[in-house]
Design a protein around this motif. Structure first.
Motif: not given
Length: 364
Positions: A199-209, A55-62, A184-193
């Protein structure tokens, strides 16, 4: 309660340990805690028969400690789980906690809701007196109708008779916010804000939105150590996906045809391989022992566990021997060992009347 719902509860394994999860058939996704899979983008899912799935981890909401896992395997045969209505729990309601505590086989414990809305660390949790232990994390909490009312988060304290779960409304909110966006293929993080999926492809420490800071190292994966690199290189050469064999740090378990293979470390430390290749026969044991004593298995050995009458095929090497100049030799020995396991087991069973062990796939 429909007992079939417990078939939806799986164990999550990776190189750092294990936890629990459950399957939502209408979304074709597994749900667990973020902290269960933290630092891992690939995991193994195991049912109570130890059938392995990648299985792939596709979305995390810390922020709410929830993660979603996707697999390409077919789970349509599993029952359809329902999420309970928000705020449906009351004090003294009976609940059932399902999961794999301490990495053990599936267990189910019954308890009573002590508080359906306990405020801790700025968030609300369901508090119950059901037995909850490490390894239960990520598993479901069911009400009397078999609906999911929470996601177990193990214990926050060492107090007995006190377990906690993330209320089901937090999962429902998360699922509503992602809508049809799930990749279903890419690891992503849900922004708390703003609930944006990053996606990690965005190479950011901050939410781009919205500019909210993301947790440090949220996209990082825990690297494998030298011993794990050696063992997993050997597994790949055998055509085995090492991810689905992981049982924890420097520990793997899988089958070569019907025979189980265990790879692990001993305290000294040693890298050890052990396989229960067969049980001694009820008759003509002498012939088996003569075969074992007369055969040169080097560098491998065969021993007998007198308590369970199982013959174990073994290999052990000091961990300090694992160096760059010995890598190929040791890797080759692991590959050779795994291939020999099949032959040794077949010989003992077919020619000497031994029996399949309880760890054989035929008896699982």
């Amino acid at each position: 309660m429909n007992k079939d719902i417990f078939d939806t509860v799986y164990k999550v394994n990776h190189s750092g340990g294990s936890g629990s999860c459950f399957y939502l058939r209408d979304l074709n996704l597994f749900v667990t805690n973020n902290h269960v899979v933290d630092g891992h983008h690939e995991v193994a899912l195991l049912d109570n028969n130890r059938t392995q799935h990648y299985a792939r981890v596709v979305l995390v909401n810390p922020d709410v400690d929830i993660a979603l896992l996707a697999t390409d395997d077919d789970f349509k045969h599993l029952p359809l789980l329902s999420l309970a209505a928000d705020d449906s729990l009351q004090i003294s309601d009976k609940v059932h906690v399902a999961g794999y505590p301490y990495g053990m086989p599936f267990t189910l414990t019954e308890g009573t809701v002590s508080s359906p809305k306990q405020l801790m660390d700025g968030q609300y949790f369901v508090q119950t007196d059901a037995a909850v232990n490490p390894g239960n994390s990520g598993g479901p909490v069911f009400n009397g109708e078999g609906e999911v009312v929470g996601i177990t988060v193990s214990k926050f304290t060492d107090a007995d008779n006190m377990g906690f779960a993330i209320p089901v409304n937090r999962l429902r909110e998360m699922l509503v916010n992602i809508g049809d966006e799930i990749d279903r293929e890419t690891f992503k993080v849900m922004c708390r804000g703003c609930d944006c999926l990053i996606s990690e492809k965005e190479n950011t420490k901050y939410c781009p939105n919205c500019g909210s800071k993301l947790p440090d190292g949220i996209f990082d994966e825990i690297p494998l150590g030298p011993l794990a690199v050696l063992c997993e290189t050997a597994l790949k050469r055998l055509g085995i996906n090492p991810v689905i064999t992981r049982e924890g740090e420097d520990e793997w378990r899988f089958h070569m045809e019907d025979t189980e293979v265990r790879i692990f470390t001993l305290d000294d430390p040693y890298l050890a391989l052990a396989s229960p290749v067969a049980m001694l026969p009820k008759n003509n044991v002498e012939a088996v022992l003569r075969y074992v004593l007369a055969t040169d298995f080097g560098p491998f050995k065969i021993g007998v566990d007198n308590d369970d009458q199982i013959l174990y095929f073994c290999y052990r090497v000091p961990a300090r021997n694992i160096k760059d100049d010995t890598f190929e030799e040791l890797c080759g020995n692991i590959v050779r060992y795994c291939n020999e396991v099949k032959n040794i087991s077949a010989t003992l069973i077919n020619e000497y009347g031994c029996r399949h062990s309880n760890y054989s796939k035929l008896n699982s």
